[in-house]
Scaffold this motif. Structure first.
Motif, PDB file in Angstrom:
ATOM      1  N   ASP A  20       5.024   0.629  12.579  1.00 59.62           N
ATOM      2  CA  ASP A  20       4.327  -0.607  12.459  1.00 59.62           C
ATOM      3  C   ASP A  20       5.084  -1.720  11.895  1.00 59.62           C
ATOM      4  O   ASP A  20       4.907  -2.933  11.970  1.00 59.62           O
ATOM      5  CB  ASP A  20       3.085  -0.447  11.410  1.00 59.62           C
ATOM      6  CG  ASP A  20       1.983   0.477  11.891  1.00 59.62           C
ATOM      7  OD1 ASP A  20       1.905   0.665  13.063  1.00 59.62           O
ATOM      8  OD2 ASP A  20       1.027   0.903  11.017  1.00 59.62           O
ATOM      9  N   LEU A  21       6.173  -1.320  10.864  1.00 57.12           N
ATOM     10  CA  LEU A  21       7.211  -2.191  10.398  1.00 57.12           C
ATOM     11  C   LEU A  21       8.451  -2.513  11.281  1.00 57.12           C
ATOM     12  O   LEU A  21       9.036  -3.391  11.051  1.00 57.12           O
ATOM     13  CB  LEU A  21       7.671  -1.711   9.029  1.00 57.12           C
ATOM     14  CG  LEU A  21       6.774  -1.412   7.917  1.00 57.12           C
ATOM     15  CD1 LEU A  21       7.578  -0.797   6.887  1.00 57.12           C
ATOM     16  CD2 LEU A  21       6.175  -2.890   7.612  1.00 57.12           C
TER      17      LEU A  21
ATOM     18  N   ASP B 224       8.381  -3.681  14.249  1.00 57.01           N
ATOM     19  CA  ASP B 224       8.439  -5.032  14.863  1.00 57.01           C
ATOM     20  C   ASP B 224       8.825  -6.124  13.778  1.00 57.01           C
ATOM     21  O   ASP B 224       9.034  -7.191  14.630  1.00 57.01           O
ATOM     22  CB  ASP B 224       6.977  -5.204  15.241  1.00 57.01           C
ATOM     23  CG  ASP B 224       6.505  -4.574  16.452  1.00 57.01           C
ATOM     24  OD1 ASP B 224       7.445  -3.689  17.215  1.00 57.01           O
ATOM     25  OD2 ASP B 224       5.289  -3.898  16.715  1.00 57.01           O
ATOM     26  N   GLU B 225       8.597  -5.958  12.624  1.00 57.50           N
ATOM     27  CA  GLU B 225       8.919  -6.981  11.848  1.00 57.50           C
ATOM     28  C   GLU B 225      10.351  -7.097  11.434  1.00 57.50           C
ATOM     29  O   GLU B 225      11.126  -8.031  11.058  1.00 57.50           O
ATOM     30  CB  GLU B 225       8.105  -6.802  10.520  1.00 57.50           C
ATOM     31  CG  GLU B 225       6.893  -6.662  10.348  1.00 57.50           C
ATOM     32  CD  GLU B 225       6.213  -8.250  11.038  1.00 57.50           C
ATOM     33  OE1 GLU B 225       6.617  -8.974  10.663  1.00 57.50           O
ATOM     34  OE2 GLU B 225       5.087  -7.884  11.624  1.00 57.50           O
ATOM     35  N   ASP B 226      11.030  -5.798  11.630  1.00 52.00           N
ATOM     36  CA  ASP B 226      12.533  -5.684  11.287  1.00 52.00           C
ATOM     37  C   ASP B 226      13.061  -4.537  11.937  1.00 52.00           C
ATOM     38  O   ASP B 226      12.887  -3.463  11.483  1.00 52.00           O
ATOM     39  CB  ASP B 226      12.682  -5.553   9.570  1.00 52.00           C
ATOM     40  CG  ASP B 226      14.427  -5.760   9.391  1.00 52.00           C
ATOM     41  OD1 ASP B 226      15.252  -5.150  10.335  1.00 52.00           O
ATOM     42  OD2 ASP B 226      14.524  -6.422   8.386  1.00 52.00           O
TER      43      ASP B 226
ATOM     44  N   ILE C 166      17.834  -4.824   4.081  1.00 54.69           N
ATOM     45  CA  ILE C 166      16.340  -5.581   4.419  1.00 54.69           C
ATOM     46  C   ILE C 166      16.204  -6.698   3.249  1.00 54.69           C
ATOM     47  O   ILE C 166      15.813  -7.734   3.513  1.00 54.69           O
ATOM     48  CB  ILE C 166      15.210  -4.876   4.765  1.00 54.69           C
ATOM     49  CG1 ILE C 166      15.506  -3.999   5.864  1.00 54.69           C
ATOM     50  CG2 ILE C 166      13.870  -5.650   4.744  1.00 54.69           C
ATOM     51  CD1 ILE C 166      14.328  -3.061   6.156  1.00 54.69           C
TER      52      ILE C 166
ATOM     53  N   LYS D  74      13.686  -7.285   1.590  1.00 53.59           N
ATOM     54  CA  LYS D  74      12.092  -7.766   1.464  1.00 53.59           C
ATOM     55  C   LYS D  74      11.477  -7.021   0.873  1.00 53.59           C
ATOM     56  O   LYS D  74      11.139  -5.785   1.081  1.00 53.59           O
ATOM     57  CB  LYS D  74      11.544  -7.934   3.068  1.00 53.59           C
ATOM     58  CG  LYS D  74      12.043  -9.147   3.676  1.00 53.59           C
ATOM     59  CD  LYS D  74      11.042  -9.465   4.862  1.00 53.59           C
ATOM     60  CE  LYS D  74      11.421 -10.624   5.479  1.00 53.59           C
ATOM     61  NZ  LYS D  74      10.795 -11.313   6.941  1.00 53.59           N
TER      62      LYS D  74
ATOM     63  N   GLU E  65       8.254  -6.612   0.218  1.00 54.24           N
ATOM     64  CA  GLU E  65       6.877  -5.956   0.578  1.00 54.24           C
ATOM     65  C   GLU E  65       7.406  -4.718   1.564  1.00 54.24           C
ATOM     66  O   GLU E  65       6.986  -3.571   1.489  1.00 54.24           O
ATOM     67  CB  GLU E  65       6.439  -6.742   1.779  1.00 54.24           C
ATOM     68  CG  GLU E  65       5.542  -6.491   2.542  1.00 54.24           C
ATOM     69  CD  GLU E  65       4.874  -7.409   3.679  1.00 54.24           C
ATOM     70  OE1 GLU E  65       4.454  -7.011   4.421  1.00 54.24           O
ATOM     71  OE2 GLU E  65       5.381  -8.512   3.478  1.00 54.24           O
ATOM     72  N   TYR E  66       8.570  -4.584   2.333  1.00 48.98           N
ATOM     73  CA  TYR E  66       9.028  -3.602   3.223  1.00 48.98           C
ATOM     74  C   TYR E  66       9.613  -2.580   2.303  1.00 48.98           C
ATOM     75  O   TYR E  66       9.501  -1.141   2.519  1.00 48.98           O
ATOM     76  CB  TYR E  66       9.960  -3.969   4.305  1.00 48.98           C
ATOM     77  CG  TYR E  66       9.479  -5.103   5.154  1.00 48.98           C
ATOM     78  CD1 TYR E  66       7.950  -5.145   5.585  1.00 48.98           C
ATOM     79  CD2 TYR E  66      10.155  -5.992   5.810  1.00 48.98           C
ATOM     80  CE1 TYR E  66       7.597  -6.175   6.348  1.00 48.98           C
ATOM     81  CE2 TYR E  66       9.797  -6.890   6.898  1.00 48.98           C
ATOM     82  CZ  TYR E  66       8.240  -6.991   6.714  1.00 48.98           C
ATOM     83  OH  TYR E  66       7.687  -7.875   7.873  1.00 48.98           O
TER      84      TYR E  66
END
Length: 125
Positions: free
Chosen positions: A20-21, A23-25, A94, A96, A98-99
């Motif tokens: 799911d993550l 796609d974000e990174d 990363i 970030k 949240e991640y």
């Protein structure tokens, strides 16, 4: 639930959540790839053994073992060591919050399962 089934389920859950993550990174895919290097067939054969392979690491290992044998504990601890290193490496890149929290949480869940299984070592289920 048998050890191998519990571990296999945890690996699959971690993999799904990381996908799911991705796609974000895209760098998170390196962790997913690490999960894919560990193969675990949870079906018991006639002798009560499972088949596993840990294809990546300092000492790639694999074979057929009983879940309460020490080689099983060695394999999952080796797998976790490599996974831990890969997760921490990606988290540093990363940055970030949240991640990183999500990856840390998934890694902590995996650690709990592996510690519990390795600690039970030669005990029967």
């Amino acid at each position: 639930m048998r050890k191998s089934e519990e571990l296999s389920k945890n690996i699959e859950d971690m993999r799904n959540q990381l996908m799911d993550l991705v796609d974000e990174d895209f760098r998170i895919h390196e962790i997913v790839r690490q999960l894919d290097y560990f193969h675990l067939d949870t079906r018991l054969d006639a002798e009560g053994m499972i088949e596993f392979r840990c294809e990546h690491g300092v000492i790639p290992i694999g074979g057929r073992v009983k879940e309460n044998e020490m080689i099983y504990a060695l394999a999952i601890m080796s797998f976790y060591g490599i996974l831990y290193y890969k997760c921490k490496k990606i988290i540093r890149r990363i940055r970030k919050k949240e991640y990183t929290r999500r990856i840390d949480s998934l890694l902590l869940n995996m650690e709990k399962v592996i510690r519990r299984q390795a600690r039970r070592g030669n005990q029967s289920n």
